[in-house]
Design a protein around this motif. Sequence first.
Motif, mmCIF file in Angstrom:
data_model
loop_
_atom_site.group_PDB
_atom_site.id
_atom_site.type_symbol
_atom_site.label_atom_id
_atom_site.label_comp_id
_atom_site.label_asym_id
_atom_site.label_seq_id
_atom_site.Cartn_x
_atom_site.Cartn_y
_atom_site.Cartn_z
ATOM 1 N N LEU A 23 0.859 -1.181 0.000
ATOM 2 C CA LEU A 23 0.000 0.000 0.000
ATOM 3 C C LEU A 23 0.897 1.234 0.000
ATOM 4 O O LEU A 23 1.783 1.358 0.850
ATOM 5 N N PRO A 75 9.062 -1.415 5.065
ATOM 6 C CA PRO A 75 8.474 -0.225 4.455
ATOM 7 C C PRO A 75 9.537 0.720 3.908
ATOM 8 O O PRO A 75 10.688 0.686 4.350
ATOM 9 N N PHE A 101 4.798 6.904 1.298
ATOM 10 C CA PHE A 101 5.159 5.808 2.191
ATOM 11 C C PHE A 101 4.623 4.511 1.594
ATOM 12 O O PHE A 101 3.446 4.411 1.259
ATOM 13 N N GLU A 103 4.260 0.420 2.158
ATOM 14 C CA GLU A 103 4.316 -0.616 3.196
ATOM 15 C C GLU A 103 3.634 -1.884 2.701
ATOM 16 O O GLU A 103 2.780 -1.838 1.801
ATOM 17 N N GLN A 104 4.022 -2.972 3.316
ATOM 18 C CA GLN A 104 3.405 -4.248 2.974
ATOM 19 C C GLN A 104 2.045 -4.363 3.666
ATOM 20 O O GLN A 104 1.860 -3.843 4.766
ATOM 21 N N VAL A 105 1.112 -5.052 3.056
ATOM 22 C CA VAL A 105 -0.177 -5.335 3.691
ATOM 23 C C VAL A 105 -0.209 -6.809 4.056
ATOM 24 O O VAL A 105 0.054 -7.671 3.217
ATOM 25 N N GLY A 106 -0.541 -7.071 5.326
ATOM 26 C CA GLY A 106 -0.661 -8.465 5.747
ATOM 27 C C GLY A 106 0.281 -8.790 6.879
ATOM 28 O O GLY A 106 1.068 -7.977 7.297
ATOM 29 N N MET B 1 0.697 -2.411 6.405
ATOM 30 C CA MET B 1 -0.406 -2.410 7.379
ATOM 31 C C MET B 1 -0.848 -3.842 7.634
ATOM 32 O O MET B 1 -1.004 -4.617 6.702
ATOM 33 N N ARG B 2 -1.034 -4.146 8.912
ATOM 34 C CA ARG B 2 -1.508 -5.489 9.241
ATOM 35 C C ARG B 2 -2.915 -5.670 8.694
ATOM 36 O O ARG B 2 -3.718 -4.740 8.688
ATOM 37 N N THR B 23 0.461 6.200 11.813
ATOM 38 C CA THR B 23 1.686 5.470 11.489
ATOM 39 C C THR B 23 2.863 6.212 12.092
ATOM 40 O O THR B 23 3.098 7.373 11.763
ATOM 41 N N GLY B 28 7.216 2.649 11.513
ATOM 42 C CA GLY B 28 6.009 2.201 10.834
ATOM 43 C C GLY B 28 4.995 1.504 11.721
ATOM 44 O O GLY B 28 4.053 0.901 11.216
ATOM 45 N N GLN B 30 1.738 0.954 13.701
ATOM 46 C CA GLN B 30 0.446 1.528 13.340
ATOM 47 C C GLN B 30 -0.657 1.199 14.316
ATOM 48 O O GLN B 30 -0.625 0.184 15.000
#
Lengths: 106, 226
Positions: A23, A75, A101, A103-106, B1-2, B23, B28, B30
Amino acid sequence: MTASPDPLAIAEAWAREGRGVALATVVETWGSAPRPVGSHLVIDRDGAFEGSVSGGCVEGAVVSEAAEVIETGRPRMLEFGVADETAWEVGLSCGGRIRVFVEQVG
Amino acid sequence: MRLDLLAALNAARAERRAAAVVTEMPGGAQRVVTEAAGDPLAGPLAKAFASGRSCMIDAGERSAFINVHLPATRLVILGAVHVGQTLAPIAAALDYDVTVVDPRTAFATAERFSGVSLVADWPDRALPEMRLDRYTAFAALTHDPKIDDPGLIEALRAGCFYVGALGSRKTHAARRERLLAAGLAEAEIDRIKAPIGLAIGAASPAEIAISIMAEITAELRRPVAA
């Protein structure tokens, strides 16, 4: 109802499908910027994407950086602007500057 | 993001609840916040919830990005009347989700309101289903107490950020008496903007529509007095 796709809903759906998702979010802008702070671009492992962080000027660069973020899980903060020496490749023709920014999701 | 944070955020958005993602930079870390109070960044979060603006907060060497997600603003126009025909497209141009409600099927026609979501039903039936909320503006334009009054009662009870009613001062004085008799408190009735619209000497239906939209915008954007 709006016709434009919802990047956050897509990010969740893609992540649940196990596609490997990143994302990208506009976190700061200076001067004239095409998309406001908070705008999202969602990218999957294969380079499919939805949404936008600019008017199309830097999406290509963000998509390729996203591949690494998905790979490593770390990230990254990206910055784009006309002052950049690569302006003509991945700069903003409108003269603004943005930080994105990713970042990975999950 | 989780994924669980993203799911919580999307659930709040689907239910038209305000939510923000904080964030922390760098790093990072969150969190998803739905109430500013109680959060370490309560002040900036309250500001973000009020303005709808996402922002980077600099706090020494640590900073945080607040991405605020407010529900889309809606405008419910009660009365498929002449003023509404101009008000609907103006509000749509300002990114409002517009719905026109009027039980009189001769008024509520697609020809008169092309591209607008139309509900040809009584407000006491139509409005509860639409779940009006604090991100909704409501304008009663029918001039008919049978239609306007139940709509105004629904809008006030739902906490719409703007509630306006067409009609002169005299009309509104009579309306006030009816609403008091219906069990509304003085303070609730005081929230109704009547006569509707900013006082710009509007004469034509289109000018009245502009004065209403300007009043709605002021109500949405002007900071609330402490």
